[in-house]
Design a protein around this motif. Structure first.
Motif, short mmCIF file in Angstrom:
data_model
loop_
_atom_site.label_atom_id
_atom_site.label_comp_id
_atom_site.label_asym_id
_atom_site.label_seq_id
_atom_site.Cartn_x
_atom_site.Cartn_y
_atom_site.Cartn_z
N PHE A 195 0.82 -1.22 0.00
CA PHE A 195 0.00 0.00 0.00
C PHE A 195 0.85 1.26 0.00
O PHE A 195 0.50 2.27 -0.60
CB PHE A 195 -0.90 0.02 1.23
CG PHE A 195 -1.95 -1.05 1.26
CD1 PHE A 195 -2.37 -1.68 0.11
CD2 PHE A 195 -2.53 -1.42 2.46
CE1 PHE A 195 -3.35 -2.66 0.14
CE2 PHE A 195 -3.51 -2.39 2.52
CZ PHE A 195 -3.92 -3.02 1.36
N HIS A 196 1.97 1.23 0.71
CA HIS A 196 2.95 2.31 0.71
C HIS A 196 2.30 3.67 1.02
O HIS A 196 2.39 4.62 0.24
CB HIS A 196 3.67 2.38 -0.64
CG HIS A 196 4.95 3.17 -0.59
ND1 HIS A 196 6.15 2.62 -0.25
CD2 HIS A 196 5.20 4.49 -0.79
CE1 HIS A 196 7.09 3.54 -0.28
NE2 HIS A 196 6.55 4.70 -0.61
N THR A 197 1.66 3.78 2.17
CA THR A 197 1.10 5.07 2.57
C THR A 197 2.22 6.01 2.99
O THR A 197 3.31 5.58 3.35
CB THR A 197 0.10 4.90 3.72
OG1 THR A 197 0.78 4.33 4.84
CG2 THR A 197 -1.06 4.02 3.30
N LEU A 198 1.92 7.31 2.95
CA LEU A 198 2.90 8.33 3.28
C LEU A 198 2.54 9.02 4.59
O LEU A 198 1.52 8.74 5.21
CB LEU A 198 2.96 9.38 2.16
CG LEU A 198 3.35 8.88 0.77
CD1 LEU A 198 3.35 10.04 -0.22
CD2 LEU A 198 4.72 8.22 0.79
N GLY A 199 3.40 9.96 5.01
CA GLY A 199 3.14 10.71 6.24
C GLY A 199 3.22 9.79 7.44
O GLY A 199 3.86 8.74 7.43
N CYS A 200 2.53 10.19 8.52
CA CYS A 200 2.63 9.41 9.76
C CYS A 200 1.95 8.05 9.63
O CYS A 200 2.23 7.14 10.42
CB CYS A 200 2.06 10.20 10.92
SG CYS A 200 0.49 11.01 10.60
N SER A 201 1.07 7.87 8.66
CA SER A 201 0.45 6.55 8.48
C SER A 201 1.47 5.52 8.03
O SER A 201 1.26 4.31 8.17
CB SER A 201 -0.69 6.63 7.48
OG SER A 201 -0.23 6.98 6.20
N ALA A 202 2.60 5.99 7.49
CA ALA A 202 3.64 5.05 7.07
C ALA A 202 4.24 4.32 8.26
O ALA A 202 4.93 3.31 8.09
CB ALA A 202 4.74 5.80 6.31
N GLY A 203 3.97 4.82 9.47
CA GLY A 203 4.47 4.15 10.66
C GLY A 203 4.00 2.72 10.76
O GLY A 203 4.70 1.85 11.29
N THR A 204 2.79 2.46 10.28
CA THR A 204 2.30 1.08 10.25
C THR A 204 3.19 0.22 9.37
O THR A 204 3.60 -0.87 9.75
CB THR A 204 0.85 1.04 9.73
OG1 THR A 204 0.04 1.87 10.55
CG2 THR A 204 0.32 -0.38 9.76
N ARG A 205 3.48 0.75 8.20
CA ARG A 205 4.28 -0.01 7.24
C ARG A 205 5.67 -0.30 7.80
O ARG A 205 6.17 -1.43 7.71
CB ARG A 205 4.39 0.81 5.94
CG ARG A 205 5.32 0.22 4.90
CD ARG A 205 5.07 0.86 3.55
NE ARG A 205 5.15 2.30 3.57
CZ ARG A 205 6.26 3.00 3.32
NH1 ARG A 205 7.37 2.36 3.03
NH2 ARG A 205 6.25 4.32 3.32
#
Length: 577
Positions: free
Chosen positions: A405-415
């Motif tokens: 999914f490669h989300t950006l910003g602070c949501s990338a913390g999950t990745r």
């Protein structure tokens, strides 16, 4: 992201409220001081009742225990106030910082600045495109000269902040941005301008927070923060300049006169249910968790309006799609807390996986939106659905899915965070990753989707719809085409590999970002658009930037503009003779 906060301290000191009725233009709540027409309505046509009067009137203060004097009075010790104070200390300005709490505000670590040395190896920010993005997102409800000031001066802000941060041993990290055409679901411009700091191992927790370092910086220069100073009202000469403010302290009322300027840096109104429900009803209907500074009760906004300041006509909030709650919990303030006169949301903190674009369904078991558009999109859409909450569903392939999914910003913390739970065989220890949420019952886990539906509270037709929706979602994954909501193919996932997980979600409210109208010099404007001499505002208590919500892919923009605005005011004061 914001740390979880204690619900026991939630909204301490807030008076109880009854049901609010939104009347007239949002952002223009009537004051009890307005004249009434024969039918009891105020001049703006809204009924002048207590339920509508979130603004109230400036109190009369007769007994001033102490009077002090300074050149620059900074009200608020958060991201803006402390940046202004640190810069003012370097300039030798005579200033005071007054803060209602007992410590500096929590540091917002990520901040945006344009064309800094940290991004020298990247493509320059497309300023034309960036300005267009902000204008479009605010529907024109922004001051473009103020945005231009931020663009022009943000690099200087970064240089100042960087000097203090690196002297403490912190290292700047220029966040990766490899989606120049926009993150999934929104196609917004995602410019390379988000900075944060960490130690040499890349650990943010290994460094001191920026606001703490700012306080040490001003202490070393002979200044200090005056804590326990609750803003009561501003002082303004009749029709003239603002000359200071009055604060409530343990020693009585203290008046501080400012010879050159008063800077309001008091934050938004997220901790004031009266204002939230009157000014941003969609927020009250879509949020399930708090993530805000509990001192942010809108006092700076109210105090400015009492002396004639204009407020943004439209509300704006920062809501993350991460308000994890137990199954069956509706969005909004809980009935029990309202009855107790202490309105609060049912949860707190942020569940970062909530942002990941897995299948999301409403409480009728139906898919209702493109899950690739994150942050406030899903909570806002869910506010129009049963209960205002929704459920995110994934299977045992969670770890591999979030990498893709490669989300950006602070949501990338999950990745990035889930990688620590990757086992030698390539699988992920999801029980360990979700240990806390599984233990407290907010996150549900099952061996089959049928069992998961029961644990999530689906029954009868809702359960049938849920299972049919999951089957349909698998079909879309197999076809690698979302013909229902047009989500990008790489952000589809399947629901076939046990165990299965279900998270009941709403929004986590971080802050409000509509406030007092200001010009490009951060001078506060009155209701006719003219400057109120001597009064400035920066950050979340100020307006003229956002409208409706936050441009969620401009990561760090809010904090970056807050510090740039605050330092800009300090520069103006330093230049005053």
């Amino acid at each position: 992201m914001a740390a979880e906060v204690s619900r026991r301290n939630f909204l301490a000191g807030i008076a109880g409220v009854g049901a609010l009725t939104a009347a007239g233009l949002a952002g223009c709540a009537p004051s009890a001081a307005e004249s009434k027409s024969a039918d009891g309505a105020g001049e703006n046509g809204a009924s002048d009742t207590k339920e509508n009067d979130w603004l109230g009137q400036a109190p009369e203060i007769a007994d001033i225990a102490e009077t002090k004097e300074t050149d620059l009075l900074i009200v608020g010790a958060g991201n803006g106030g402390m940046a202004a104070a640190a810069y003012a200390a370097d300039q030798g300005i005579d200033f005071m910082v007054c803060e209602g709490g007992t410590q500096v505000g929590a540091t917002r670590h990520w901040f945006a600045a344009v064309d800094t040395p940290a991004f020298a190896d990247r493509e320059p920010v497309d300023r034309q495109r960036l300005m267009g993005e902000i204008i479009r997102y605010s529907s024109g409800n922004c001051d473009q000269r103020l945005i231009k000031m931020w663009m022009d001066e943000s690099a200087d802000m970064f240089a100042f902040v960087d000097g203090i941060m690196t002297a403490s041993g912190a290292m700047v990290i220029a966040d990766e941005n490899d989606m120049p055409d926009g993150m999934g679901g929104t196609s917004f411009y995602t410019p390379p301008f988000e900075h944060h700091y960490a130690d040499e191992n890349g650990d943010r927790k290994g460094i001191e927070e920026r606001n703490v370092l700012f306080e040490k910086h001003i202490n070393e220069a002979g200044y200090e923060v005056s804590y326990g100073h609750l803003l009561v009202k501003l002082v303004r000469e009749e029709g003239g300049r603002v000359t200071g403010a009055i604060f409530e302290t343990d020693q009585g009322y203290v008046q501080i006169n400012a010879k050159k300027a008063v800077l309001l840096a008091t934050g938004g109104y997220a901790a004031n249910p009266d204002m939230v429900r009157a000014l941003s009803p969609v927020t009250a209907q879509s949020v399930t968790a708090l993530g805000y500074n509990q001192n942010n009760k809108g006092m700076g906004i109210k105090a400015a309006m009492w002396v004639g300041a204009a407020k943004d006509l439209t509300s704006a909030t920062m809501i993350f799609d991460r308000g994890l709650v137990a199954p069956g919990t509706p969005a909004g303030y809980t009935e029990e807390s309202i009855e107790a006169g202490d309105p609060q949301f049912p949860g707190n903190g942020q569940f970062n996986p909530g942002t990941q674009p897995f299948l999301k369904v409403n409480m009728a078991g139906e898919r209702f939106a493109n899950e690739s558009a994150d942050y406030d999109y899903l909570p806002h859409a869910a506010a129009q659905q049963p209960s205002g909450t929704y459920i995110s569903v994934w299977d045992g392939n969670f770890g591999d899915d979030v990498q893709r999914f490669h989300t950006l910003g602070c949501s990338a913390g999950t990745r990035n965070g889930v990688l620590a739970f990757k086992k030698d065989d390539g699988s992920y220890d999801l029980d360990a990753y979700f240990e806390k949420e599984l233990a407290d019952g907010r996150l549900q886990k099952a061996d089959t989707l049928d069992e998961l539906a029961d644990k999530l509270g689906f029954d009868a037709d809702a359960k049938k719809s849920f299972l049919a929706t999951c089957e349909r979602y698998n079909e879309l994954y197999d076809a690698q085409e979302d013909s229902d909501f047009f989500k990008e193919a790489y952000r589809l996932s399947e629901l076939r590999t046990p165990p299965f997980f279900g998270a009941t979600l709403g929004g986590t409210l971080l802050t409000t970002i509509d406030g007092i109208r200001i010009n490009h010099d951060c001078q506060v404007l009155d209701t006719e658009g003219f400057v109120i001499d001597g009064l400035y505002a920066a950050g979340d208590c100020s307006g003229s930037v956002f409208s409706g919500n936050y441009p969620d892919q401009l990561h760090g923009f809010a904090c970056g503009r807050t510090m740039t605005e605050a330092i800009h005011v300090a520069k103006l004061v330093a230049a005053m003779q």
